[in-house]
Design a protein around this motif. Structure first.
Motif, PDB file in Angstrom:
ATOM      1  N   GLU A  84       0.832  -1.207   0.000  1.00  0.00           N
ATOM      2  CA  GLU A  84       0.000   0.000   0.000  1.00  0.00           C
ATOM      3  C   GLU A  84       0.866   1.255   0.000  1.00  0.00           C
ATOM      4  N   LYS A  85       1.940   1.254   0.793  1.00  0.00           N
ATOM      5  CA  LYS A  85       2.856   2.402   0.806  1.00  0.00           C
ATOM      6  C   LYS A  85       3.545   2.562  -0.546  1.00  0.00           C
ATOM      7  N   GLU A  91       0.986   3.992  -2.990  1.00  0.00           N
ATOM      8  CA  GLU A  91       0.552   5.353  -2.668  1.00  0.00           C
ATOM      9  C   GLU A  91       1.672   6.382  -2.780  1.00  0.00           C
ATOM     10  N   HIS A  92       2.870   6.005  -2.380  1.00  0.00           N
ATOM     11  CA  HIS A  92       3.923   7.005  -2.243  1.00  0.00           C
ATOM     12  C   HIS A  92       5.027   6.950  -3.298  1.00  0.00           C
ATOM     13  N   ARG A 118       0.044   4.771 -11.113  1.00  0.00           N
ATOM     14  CA  ARG A 118      -0.903   4.102 -10.222  1.00  0.00           C
ATOM     15  C   ARG A 118      -2.137   3.622 -10.979  1.00  0.00           C
TER      16      ARG A 118
END
Length: 127
Positions: free
Chosen positions: A68-69, A72-73, A80
Motif C-alpha cells: 500500500e505504501k 501510494e507514495h 498508479r
C-alpha cells in the motif's frame, strides 16, 4: 525525464523483476482481503469462522502495508492508474485495453508501466 530516472535500473533482469512485482501485486490482492476478513472476524468475535489448514504468516499484514505504501507514495497518478487497472482490478485485462481506456498511446503506456513496475520493485526492496 522518466528515461533519466530509470538509468539507475540498467543492470537488472527486467523480465525477472517484472515477474516478481506481478506476483507480489497478485498476492497483495488476496492478502488484503485476508487482512480485512480477519479484522471483521475479530470485531465480530468469530476468529475461527473457517477451518485453517495452515498457519497464517504473521508477515502477511506487513506485506499488505508495504505494498500500500509503495502504491501510494512511489507512483505518480498515471503509474498508479495503470497498475490498478492492469493488476489490481481482479479482471484479466489486456494491455491494449488499458492504454485505450486511459487514453495513452502504446509507447507512452509501456514506458509508464515499466517505470511503475521498477518503482514498485525498488520500494519493496526487490531491486
Amino acid at each position: 525525464m522518466a528515461t533519466e530516472q530509470l538509468t539507475m535500473f540498467e543492470d537488472i533482469d527486467e523480465s525477472l523483476v517484472r515477474s516478481e512485482v506481478v506476483k507480489a501485486l497478485i498476492e497483495y490482492r488476496a492478502l488484503k482481503v485476508q487482512k480485512e476478513n480477519m479484522e471483521e472476524r475479530i470485531a465480530a468475535g468469530a476468529i475461527h469462522l473457517y477451518p485453517s489448514v495452515r498457519e497464517v504468516n504473521p508477515l502477511n499484514n506487513m506485506k499488505v502495508r508495504q505494498m500500500e505504501k509503495a502504491l501510494e507514495h512511489s507512483l505518480n497518478e498515471d503509474e498508479r492508474l495503470i497498475i490498478e487497472k492492469k493488476y489490481l482490478s481482479g479482471v484479466k485485462v489486456k494491455d491494449t485495453q488499458v492504454y485505450i481506456d486511459l487514453g495513452f498511446d502504446k509507447d507512452r503506456y509501456y514506458e509508464i508501466k515499466r517505470s511503475a513496475i521498477l518503482l514498485i520493485a525498488t520500494a519493496l526492496g526487490i531491486i
